[in-house]
Design a protein around this motif. Sequence first.
Motif, PDB file in Angstrom:
ATOM      1  N   UNK A 310       0.840  -1.185   0.000  1.00 23.29           N
ATOM      2  CA  UNK A 310       0.000   0.000   0.000  1.00 23.29           C
ATOM      3  C   UNK A 310       0.879   1.240   0.000  1.00 23.29           C
ATOM      4  N   UNK A 311       0.281   2.382  -0.309  1.00 20.38           N
ATOM      5  CA  UNK A 311       1.025   3.630  -0.450  1.00 20.38           C
ATOM      6  C   UNK A 311       1.017   4.397   0.867  1.00 20.38           C
ATOM      7  N   UNK A 312       2.148   4.463   1.590  1.00 21.81           N
ATOM      8  CA  UNK A 312       2.179   5.193   2.857  1.00 21.81           C
ATOM      9  C   UNK A 312       1.896   6.685   2.711  1.00 21.81           C
ATOM     10  N   UNK A 313       2.153   7.243   1.528  1.00 25.24           N
ATOM     11  CA  UNK A 313       1.912   8.673   1.332  1.00 25.24           C
ATOM     12  C   UNK A 313       0.426   9.005   1.275  1.00 25.24           C
ATOM     13  N   UNK A 314      -0.421   8.017   1.015  1.00 26.88           N
ATOM     14  CA  UNK A 314      -1.859   8.249   0.910  1.00 26.88           C
ATOM     15  C   UNK A 314      -2.650   7.666   2.069  1.00 26.88           C
ATOM     16  N   UNK A 315      -2.110   6.654   2.717  1.00 28.08           N
ATOM     17  CA  UNK A 315      -2.856   5.937   3.748  1.00 28.08           C
ATOM     18  C   UNK A 315      -3.000   6.772   5.014  1.00 28.08           C
ATOM     19  N   UNK A 316      -4.152   6.649   5.648  1.00 27.85           N
ATOM     20  CA  UNK A 316      -4.375   7.346   6.910  1.00 27.85           C
ATOM     21  C   UNK A 316      -3.765   6.631   8.096  1.00 27.85           C
ATOM     22  N   UNK A 317      -3.425   5.344   7.934  1.00 23.65           N
ATOM     23  CA  UNK A 317      -2.812   4.541   8.985  1.00 23.65           C
ATOM     24  C   UNK A 317      -1.606   3.840   8.370  1.00 23.65           C
ATOM     25  N   UNK A 318      -0.427   4.037   8.958  1.00 24.02           N
ATOM     26  CA  UNK A 318       0.796   3.467   8.394  1.00 24.02           C
ATOM     27  C   UNK A 318       1.564   2.725   9.489  1.00 24.02           C
ATOM     28  N   UNK A 319       1.856   1.456   9.235  1.00 27.43           N
ATOM     29  CA  UNK A 319       2.667   0.638  10.132  1.00 27.43           C
ATOM     30  C   UNK A 319       4.063   0.497   9.555  1.00 27.43           C
ATOM     31  N   UNK A 320       5.085   0.694  10.396  1.00 34.46           N
ATOM     32  CA  UNK A 320       6.461   0.360  10.041  1.00 34.46           C
ATOM     33  C   UNK A 320       6.897  -0.794  10.930  1.00 34.46           C
ATOM     34  N   UNK A 321       7.248  -1.915  10.317  1.00 32.61           N
ATOM     35  CA  UNK A 321       7.616  -3.133  11.054  1.00 32.61           C
ATOM     36  C   UNK A 321       9.122  -3.359  10.947  1.00 32.61           C
ATOM     37  N   UNK A 322       9.781  -3.497  12.105  1.00 32.53           N
ATOM     38  CA  UNK A 322      11.224  -3.721  12.173  1.00 32.53           C
ATOM     39  C   UNK A 322      11.464  -5.140  12.684  1.00 32.53           C
ATOM     40  N   UNK A 323      11.979  -6.047  11.849  1.00 33.62           N
ATOM     41  CA  UNK A 323      12.214  -7.430  12.287  1.00 33.62           C
ATOM     42  C   UNK A 323      13.480  -7.536  13.124  1.00 33.62           C
ATOM     43  N   UNK A 394       7.163  13.779   6.093  1.00 34.84           N
ATOM     44  CA  UNK A 394       7.389  14.858   5.129  1.00 34.84           C
ATOM     45  C   UNK A 394       6.642  14.633   3.825  1.00 34.84           C
ATOM     46  N   UNK A 395       6.518  13.394   3.385  1.00 28.86           N
ATOM     47  CA  UNK A 395       5.941  13.130   2.063  1.00 28.86           C
ATOM     48  C   UNK A 395       4.456  12.790   2.101  1.00 28.86           C
ATOM     49  N   UNK A 396       3.869  12.687   3.284  1.00 25.32           N
ATOM     50  CA  UNK A 396       2.468  12.278   3.367  1.00 25.32           C
ATOM     51  C   UNK A 396       1.546  13.332   2.779  1.00 25.32           C
ATOM     52  N   UNK A 397       0.580  12.899   1.967  1.00 25.50           N
ATOM     53  CA  UNK A 397      -0.395  13.799   1.361  1.00 25.50           C
ATOM     54  C   UNK A 397      -1.508  14.108   2.359  1.00 25.50           C
ATOM     55  N   UNK A 398      -1.946  15.352   2.373  1.00 22.92           N
ATOM     56  CA  UNK A 398      -3.079  15.716   3.213  1.00 22.92           C
ATOM     57  C   UNK A 398      -2.715  15.746   4.682  1.00 22.92           C
ATOM     58  N   UNK A 399      -3.720  15.620   5.549  1.00 22.49           N
ATOM     59  CA  UNK A 399      -3.464  15.644   6.997  1.00 22.49           C
ATOM     60  C   UNK A 399      -2.527  14.517   7.397  1.00 22.49           C
ATOM     61  N   UNK A 400      -1.752  14.704   8.475  1.00 23.28           N
ATOM     62  CA  UNK A 400      -0.829  13.644   8.901  1.00 23.28           C
ATOM     63  C   UNK A 400      -1.564  12.340   9.186  1.00 23.28           C
ATOM     64  N   UNK A 401      -0.965  11.247   8.749  1.00 22.12           N
ATOM     65  CA  UNK A 401      -1.540   9.941   9.052  1.00 22.12           C
ATOM     66  C   UNK A 401      -1.094   9.468  10.421  1.00 22.12           C
ATOM     67  N   UNK A 402      -1.722   8.436  10.920  1.00 21.37           N
ATOM     68  CA  UNK A 402      -1.302   7.822  12.189  1.00 21.37           C
ATOM     69  C   UNK A 402      -0.171   6.854  11.888  1.00 21.37           C
TER      70      UNK A 402
END
Length: 540
Positions: A310-323, A394-402
């Motif tokens: 999915x596109x993190x720049x458009x999504x309202x909810x973004x998960x970053x997973x660190x293994x 910095x690159x997220x479109x629109x209001x900041x996502x979670x």
Amino acid sequence: MTAPAAVSPAPAGRVGYRQLWAADPGAWRAAGATWRDGVGVIERRAGEVAADAATLRQGWVGPAAAAADARLTALRADLAAALPALVEVDQVLDGFAVRLRVAKARLDAAVTLADRSGVRVDRHGRVTVDPSGPAPHRAGPVVAGVAAALDTALDLATAADREAAGLLAGLAAAARTTWTTPPPPGRPAPGTGPALVHAWWDGLTAAQRRWLVAHEPERVGALDGIPVAARDQANRLLLAVRREELLAERRRLCLRVPPGPVEVAGLLRVDRSLGGLDALTGRLAAAEGPRAYLLGLGTGGEGRAVVALGDPDRAGRVLTYVPGMTAGLDDVPGELDRAGRVLARCAVLAPGEESAAVLWLDYDAPDFLHEAAGPGRAVDAGPALHRFQEGLRATHDGPPGRQTVLGHSYGSLVVGATARDHGLAADALVFVGSPGVGVAHAGELGVPPGQVWASTAPDDVIRAVRSPEELLRRPLRAVSPLGAALTLLGGPADRLWFGHDPADPGFGGRTFPSGRHGHSGYWEEGNPALDGMARVVLGR
């Protein structure tokens, strides 16, 4: 009976109720994939042109030969410049499909509410009380709510349609006029913050950005602060280069005959990385599942990769997973599947929301216990993880996502040490199977109160890992019966190798349950931990 309520009158170009109901997001995504598949065709043609040019140079000299060679070189350059465009069309159509799916989910939710509330929606989107429905005398107030929900769904679809049409029109216009233009001199210096990188990128024209993607993919693909779409285009251009790097290393290791222990170990590592790279390449081309965006790829050591679903720049909810420990390029398919499972649960729990998940494997994960016994690898990873999260902001479109950052096992120490030492652009942190996160209390991690979460399975072996201080005290305890008993109990239950157990109530965070699935089973179907992670990502 309450007077009918209809969705707002449809102005020219507005998506209608019947249109949205019949729309097929999968068909739009398939159309994008067809464009993306053209990349392989053009790459083959460009290779054929290069081979033909090399053949001509061997047996043809003079002015005509030089002119022909220049023409073939220009043709190959034109073919190469078209590659990012094919990926861009795929990105646009896939993004449209995603937003169309969200709009349809909201439409379906509104119709379901109507069905349950004694309200009827006709084929034109008009909403009325159903006299035969349950409690029709109480259904009147629901009419306006259902009509408003339908309006929202249609507005979302209309906005997505207009945006996609505009982007495709821009691509077509650029293809007829100036597709690429060299940018002015000057590039962001190493270490430039993502916000400044993004400001520089924003100051370029579309043609200049396309030139950079085509001619400087190494730079564009690696810079935090450049939008996800451009980084994906650039890094896909480098897939063949990365594969050749591994093959070249393999050839070098094979020069010694017979190979020694070092060469054998190197060959095994390279072969594993090649297998991981090929599997990742297949996932990037897959038609099923969320579209993958390649945000970083390296072949040194065990290999590194940063991949978004999915596109993190458009999504309202973004998960970053660190293994955690042993993760390398060969593990990317499996680790990406873990991120995808959380994303799938988000889609089930919130079908009317757009979410994305990122696998962040841009650090040298420890391979052996003695490497994992210290915090050095986690501390070294801090600056890169900090910049990456800042880049997402910095690159997220629109209001900041979670933004949620999740660390598993040693990866939880990476997340904790980064938050402690550099700060993390995150609204929530999640630790699963953690050996400690480098701090004594959740308040030291710098995220909003109540947004530090942890879970440790009852049968996770990480529970047995105690701090170095505790292990040093164990021999002293063994000199008495009481000391021996304390040793068997394992020492303080809240003190792990890298500090206070984040799943302990005294840490100051919040917890969610996990079933008995061991150290690596937090993503297993049926494990309540999977829903726990998804709910944190959604902010529920």
